[in-house]
Motif scaffolding. Structure first.
Motif, mmCIF file in Angstrom:
data_model
loop_
_atom_site.group_PDB
_atom_site.id
_atom_site.type_symbol
_atom_site.label_atom_id
_atom_site.label_comp_id
_atom_site.label_asym_id
_atom_site.label_seq_id
_atom_site.Cartn_x
_atom_site.Cartn_y
_atom_site.Cartn_z
ATOM 1 N N LEU A 1 0.852 -1.191 0.000
ATOM 2 C CA LEU A 1 0.000 0.000 0.000
ATOM 3 C C LEU A 1 0.883 1.235 0.000
ATOM 4 O O LEU A 1 1.783 1.355 0.818
ATOM 5 C CB LEU A 1 -0.908 0.005 1.232
ATOM 6 C CG LEU A 1 -1.828 1.225 1.385
ATOM 7 C CD1 LEU A 1 -2.843 1.228 0.259
ATOM 8 C CD2 LEU A 1 -2.525 1.163 2.725
ATOM 9 N N PHE A 15 -2.960 0.779 -4.368
ATOM 10 C CA PHE A 15 -2.606 -0.599 -4.098
ATOM 11 C C PHE A 15 -1.582 -1.101 -5.101
ATOM 12 O O PHE A 15 -1.724 -0.889 -6.311
ATOM 13 C CB PHE A 15 -3.855 -1.490 -4.129
ATOM 14 C CG PHE A 15 -4.816 -1.147 -3.036
ATOM 15 C CD1 PHE A 15 -4.582 -1.583 -1.747
ATOM 16 C CD2 PHE A 15 -5.931 -0.350 -3.278
ATOM 17 C CE1 PHE A 15 -5.454 -1.268 -0.725
ATOM 18 C CE2 PHE A 15 -6.795 -0.022 -2.254
ATOM 19 C CZ PHE A 15 -6.564 -0.478 -0.970
ATOM 20 N N SER A 28 -2.629 -8.259 -0.064
ATOM 21 C CA SER A 28 -4.026 -7.817 0.043
ATOM 22 C C SER A 28 -4.716 -8.461 1.235
ATOM 23 O O SER A 28 -5.511 -7.812 1.935
ATOM 24 C CB SER A 28 -4.789 -8.137 -1.247
ATOM 25 O OG SER A 28 -4.847 -9.539 -1.475
ATOM 26 N N ALA A 32 -5.925 -6.532 4.553
ATOM 27 C CA ALA A 32 -7.334 -6.624 4.923
ATOM 28 C C ALA A 32 -7.489 -6.985 6.392
ATOM 29 O O ALA A 32 -8.296 -6.385 7.118
ATOM 30 C CB ALA A 32 -8.034 -7.648 4.043
ATOM 31 N N GLN A 35 -6.676 -4.000 8.581
ATOM 32 C CA GLN A 35 -7.773 -3.035 8.618
ATOM 33 C C GLN A 35 -8.940 -3.554 9.460
ATOM 34 O O GLN A 35 -9.571 -2.801 10.211
ATOM 35 C CB GLN A 35 -8.250 -2.736 7.199
ATOM 36 C CG GLN A 35 -7.246 -2.024 6.317
ATOM 37 C CD GLN A 35 -6.993 -0.594 6.761
ATOM 38 O OE1 GLN A 35 -7.859 0.052 7.354
ATOM 39 N NE2 GLN A 35 -5.796 -0.086 6.492
ATOM 40 N N GLN A 90 -13.593 -0.734 3.245
ATOM 41 C CA GLN A 90 -12.474 -0.660 2.303
ATOM 42 C C GLN A 90 -12.859 -1.362 0.991
ATOM 43 O O GLN A 90 -12.363 -2.449 0.674
ATOM 44 C CB GLN A 90 -11.230 -1.333 2.907
ATOM 45 C CG GLN A 90 -10.693 -0.694 4.165
ATOM 46 C CD GLN A 90 -9.967 0.603 3.879
ATOM 47 O OE1 GLN A 90 -9.509 0.837 2.770
ATOM 48 N NE2 GLN A 90 -9.849 1.455 4.885
ATOM 49 N N LEU A 93 -9.903 -2.357 -1.422
ATOM 50 C CA LEU A 93 -9.121 -3.468 -0.878
ATOM 51 C C LEU A 93 -9.904 -4.769 -0.978
ATOM 52 O O LEU A 93 -9.352 -5.824 -1.302
ATOM 53 C CB LEU A 93 -8.746 -3.180 0.577
ATOM 54 C CG LEU A 93 -7.954 -4.261 1.316
ATOM 55 C CD1 LEU A 93 -6.676 -4.621 0.574
ATOM 56 C CD2 LEU A 93 -7.637 -3.798 2.744
ATOM 57 N N ARG A 96 -9.617 -6.025 -4.508
ATOM 58 C CA ARG A 96 -8.301 -6.605 -4.795
ATOM 59 C C ARG A 96 -8.172 -7.996 -4.178
ATOM 60 O O ARG A 96 -7.631 -8.920 -4.796
ATOM 61 C CB ARG A 96 -7.205 -5.684 -4.255
ATOM 62 C CG ARG A 96 -5.798 -6.200 -4.490
ATOM 63 C CD ARG A 96 -5.535 -6.433 -5.965
ATOM 64 N NE ARG A 96 -4.282 -7.153 -6.173
ATOM 65 C CZ ARG A 96 -3.994 -7.808 -7.276
ATOM 66 N NH1 ARG A 96 -4.879 -7.858 -8.260
ATOM 67 N NH2 ARG A 96 -2.842 -8.419 -7.402
#
Length: 240
Positions: A1, A15, A28, A32, A35, A90, A93, A96
């Motif tokens: 990121l 990304f 990714s 994730a 987050q 997100q 994200l 992705r």
């Protein structure tokens, strides 16, 4: 990121694309989970303990849960409620991660049953995530004669900092629902570990109506599966 500052505009996350099938990292997914630990800490902790493969007594069960989601090709079947939270907080994200998971699913599902197929498995190593490779191969009935039965072979090969190299060599046969597993280690495992592993194996066999046996081998010869190429790039990382 990465974050890019533009004059007069807020910092916008960008990304970095990565080929999860040829790297031992899964940025990714790791991003994730990072987050989600902020937006849904309780759900993320529950997911990490109950579904994320790691070196504990749920390793085999969590790999099977993950494998079921890969066969379906949808990461939401694995993440559960976390997927909805990620899509709301997100969305880029989440998109992705869906793309990476679809790539992993194609790599595994599109390969011929008779050849080694690779399954990318996220493995929590204590400090972060490794994108572990699991090799599986099926044998069609009649391949070795009229009496041959359907069988699947898999190898899980992990190097741990304290226990050293561990290899799980399994053979599943359709006739009689038989599952035999060899657990190879560089050094003999402590008695309590062998007891726990045996209990997990026999509980799983009893629940599934499966016959077979578990064998522990220490200081034995490990089986090494050649790692081939994906899109011209050498596969790297942990090999299963």
């Amino acid at each position: 990121l990465k974050t890019t500052a533009v004059s007069g505009k807020p910092i916008v996350p960008q990304f970095i694309l990565s080929n999860v099938t040829s790297s031992r990292e899964w940025p990714s997914l790791e991003m994730a989970l990072s987050q989600l630990r902020l937006s849904a800490p309780d759900l993320t902790q529950s997911f990490s303990q109950s579904r994320l493969p790691q070196a504990n007594n749920r390793l085999a069960a969590n790999i099977l849960l993950y494998l079921s989601a890969v066969r379906g090709g949808d990461v939401r079947h694995w993440l559960g409620e976390l997927a909805r939270n990620l899509e709301q907080t997100q969305p880029n994200l989440a998109g992705r991660l869906r793309e990476d998971f679809a790539q992993v699913a194609r790599l595994f599902n599109d390969g011929p049953q008779s050849d080694w197929r690779t399954l990318i498995i996220p493995f929590m190593n204590g400090q972060g995530l490794d994108a572990v490779q699991m090799h599986m191969r099926g044998q069609s009935a009649g391949a070795d004669g009229e009496d041959a039965e359907d069988a699947s072979r898999f190898l899980v090969d992990i190097a741990l900092s304290r226990l050293g190299r561990i290899q799980m060599d399994g053979l599943v046969k359709s006739q009689g629902k038989k599952f035999d597993l060899i657990f190879r280690t560089e050094k003999p495992l402590p008695a309590y570990m062998r007891k726990d592993i045996s209990r997990i194996f026999h509980d799983f066999a009893e629940l599934g109506g499966i016959t077979g046996g578990l064998t522990f081998q220490a200081s034995a010869r490990f089986i090494n599966v050649p790692i081939d190429y994906i899109d011209g790039q050498l596969r790297s990382g942990l090999v299963i």
